[in-house]
Scaffold this motif. Structure first.
Motif, PDB file in Angstrom:
ATOM      1  N   VAL A  28       4.900  13.044 -12.018  1.00  0.00           N
ATOM      2  CA  VAL A  28       5.058  12.133 -13.158  1.00  0.00           C
ATOM      3  C   VAL A  28       6.166  12.679 -14.041  1.00  0.00           C
ATOM      4  O   VAL A  28       6.231  13.889 -14.302  1.00  0.00           O
ATOM      5  N   SER A  29       7.054  11.785 -14.465  1.00  0.00           N
ATOM      6  CA  SER A  29       8.164  12.260 -15.298  1.00  0.00           C
ATOM      7  C   SER A  29       7.780  12.190 -16.768  1.00  0.00           C
ATOM      8  O   SER A  29       6.862  11.446 -17.153  1.00  0.00           O
ATOM      9  N   SER A  30       8.512  12.943 -17.590  1.00  0.00           N
ATOM     10  CA  SER A  30       8.189  12.952 -19.020  1.00  0.00           C
ATOM     11  C   SER A  30       8.456  11.572 -19.629  1.00  0.00           C
ATOM     12  O   SER A  30       7.961  11.253 -20.702  1.00  0.00           O
ATOM     13  N   SER A  31       9.220  10.725 -18.907  1.00  0.00           N
ATOM     14  CA  SER A  31       9.445   9.363 -19.419  1.00  0.00           C
ATOM     15  C   SER A  31       8.420   8.374 -18.856  1.00  0.00           C
ATOM     16  O   SER A  31       8.526   7.173 -19.084  1.00  0.00           O
ATOM     17  N   GLY A  32       7.452   8.878 -18.051  1.00  0.00           N
ATOM     18  CA  GLY A  32       6.331   8.032 -17.640  1.00  0.00           C
ATOM     19  C   GLY A  32       6.415   7.429 -16.241  1.00  0.00           C
ATOM     20  O   GLY A  32       5.525   6.687 -15.848  1.00  0.00           O
ATOM     21  N   HIS A  33       7.450   7.726 -15.456  1.00  0.00           N
ATOM     22  CA  HIS A  33       7.504   7.182 -14.087  1.00  0.00           C
ATOM     23  C   HIS A  33       6.658   8.048 -13.152  1.00  0.00           C
ATOM     24  O   HIS A  33       6.586   9.269 -13.334  1.00  0.00           O
ATOM     25  N   SER A  34       6.070   7.406 -12.160  1.00  0.00           N
ATOM     26  CA  SER A  34       5.169   8.124 -11.263  1.00  0.00           C
ATOM     27  C   SER A  34       5.642   7.993  -9.811  1.00  0.00           C
ATOM     28  O   SER A  34       6.062   6.915  -9.384  1.00  0.00           O
ATOM     29  N   TYR A  35       5.569   9.085  -9.058  1.00  0.00           N
ATOM     30  CA  TYR A  35       6.021   9.114  -7.659  1.00  0.00           C
ATOM     31  C   TYR A  35       4.934   9.769  -6.817  1.00  0.00           C
ATOM     32  O   TYR A  35       4.608  10.950  -7.030  1.00  0.00           O
ATOM     33  N   ASP A  36       4.381   9.002  -5.872  1.00  0.00           N
ATOM     34  CA  ASP A  36       3.311   9.542  -5.020  1.00  0.00           C
ATOM     35  C   ASP A  36       3.867  10.545  -4.018  1.00  0.00           C
ATOM     36  O   ASP A  36       4.950  10.336  -3.460  1.00  0.00           O
ATOM     37  N   ILE A  37       3.099  11.589  -3.779  1.00  0.00           N
ATOM     38  CA  ILE A  37       3.470  12.533  -2.715  1.00  0.00           C
ATOM     39  C   ILE A  37       2.780  12.046  -1.436  1.00  0.00           C
ATOM     40  O   ILE A  37       1.566  11.791  -1.436  1.00  0.00           O
ATOM     41  N   ALA A  38       3.552  11.888  -0.381  1.00  0.00           N
ATOM     42  CA  ALA A  38       2.995  11.375   0.881  1.00  0.00           C
ATOM     43  C   ALA A  38       2.030  12.406   1.464  1.00  0.00           C
ATOM     44  O   ALA A  38       2.157  13.602   1.199  1.00  0.00           O
ATOM     45  N   ARG A  39       1.109  11.917   2.261  1.00  0.00           N
ATOM     46  CA  ARG A  39       0.129  12.780   2.934  1.00  0.00           C
ATOM     47  C   ARG A  39       0.833  13.918   3.678  1.00  0.00           C
ATOM     48  O   ARG A  39       0.349  15.040   3.744  1.00  0.00           O
TER      49      ARG A  39
END
Ligand SMILES: C[S@@+](CC[C@H](N)C(=O)[O-])C[C@H]1O[C@@H](n2cnc3c(N)ncnc32)[C@H](O)[C@@H]1O
Length: 297
Positions: A28-39
């Motif tokens: 999660v970025s400090s500006s609020g974007h979220s990126y899933d980590i793949a399995r």
């Protein structure tokens, strides 16, 4: 693992810092974007437009793995690692530093993992636009993190966070390399040279490397990074059987041009084994040290 390099990664949208949440299953970025980590352990860090290239296919990545595991390119890997050592020495890093090495278009991580093994305490970012490559990168070395991203876009790496960049037969982005390298940091770039695989060109119908590749590379980097010393030629003979030859061509863009069936036919007509020349150049390019501009050509 991605946790080793979290301080180096940045939000691809706005460059803000990232942190791992929910047991490191998301960034999660400090500006609020979220990126899933793949399995499988990699993260895709693409900006608003998403990824516009897919990079190497699964077949190409498997062919690369088959070929490289034969050790045929060992002198190339040694030369790239030696270039990184030189780059780190030139920048006089303190002994306790955990230098960050980012490989762009890192494929299976063959080069990155060798360099990480050889440079004590180093940490690696393996970046590739191919999801198939990223799966391999995620398990290539315990101190490497795997990122799917496009080298032509803003790199998802923080400003002045990388001590050395390596690029082996892969795309380069001079402005971004200059942004993410620490002052005095270097890019170590291996480019194929005329004569590379020359014995296979006629029988398989593959095109030769064009002349002046290093000159074009230097032009591309002009105003961003400056060449250090002379480009070093690395040339050696490889004894390749048909399976290795098929894998070598299968991992290259020629695979797309020729087509699998025709390639298999042409390989079948080759002798059982052949001596084939490998030839490339290692070029090192440095970012100006602190408070010094790169002189404009
Ligand atoms: C010729 S392969 C070299 C792979 C690796 N460096 C090696 O030598 O084993 C080029 C690599 O660059 C990746 N690639 C191509 N276009 C890219 C892009 N725009 N951004 C990031 N990676 C890219 C491909 O998926 C592929 O893994």
């Amino acid at each position: 693992m991605l946790s080793d390099i979290i301080d180096v990664l940045a939000d691809p949208v706005d460059g803000s810092s990232l942190s791992g949440v929910d047991d490191f299953s998301r960034l999660v970025s400090s500006s609020g974007h979220s990126y899933d980590i793949a399995r499988q352990g990699y993260v895709t860090l693409a900006g608003g437009r998403g990824l516009r290239h897919s990079g190497d296919s699964m077949e190409m990545v498997l062919a690369r793995e088959t070929f490289l595991s034969g050790g045929h390119f060992a002198p190339f890997v040694e030369a790239v690692t030696a270039g990184v050592h030189q780059a780190l020495e030139d920048n006089a890093l303190p002994l306790e530093a955990r230098p960050v090495i980012a490989e762009i278009g890192a494929g299976t991580g063959y080069y990155l993992s060798h360099t990480l093994d050889d440079v004590d305490g180093s940490r690696g970012v393996g970046l590739d636009v191919s999801v198939y490559a990223a799966k391999h990168l995620a398990r290539c070395h315990p101190r490497a993190g795997s990122v799917v991203a496009d080298a032509w876009e803003r790199l998802p790496l923080a400003d002045e966070s990388v001590d050395a960049i390596t690029v082996v037969f892969a795309p380069r982005n001079p402005a971004e390399f200059a942004r993410v390298l620490v002052p005095g940091g270097q890019a170590v770039i291996l480019t194929a040279d005329r004569g590379h695989l020359s014995e296979l060109r006629d029988p398989l119908g593959i095109i030769d490397v064009e002349d002046g590749k290093v000159e074009r590379l230097l032009e591309q980097f002009s105003g961003y990074l400056q060449q250090v010393g002379e480009a070093e030629v690395v040339e050696f003979p490889m004894n390749l059987d048909k399976k290795s030859i098929a894998a070598q061509i299968g991992m290259s863009p020629s695979a797309r041009h020729i087509g699998a069936e025709l390639l298999a036919q042409r390989v079948a007509e080759l002798p059982e084994s052949m001596i084939v020349t490998a030839r490339a150049r290692v070029t090192r390019l440095a970012k100006a040290p602190q408070n010094q501009e790169v002189p404009q050509n």
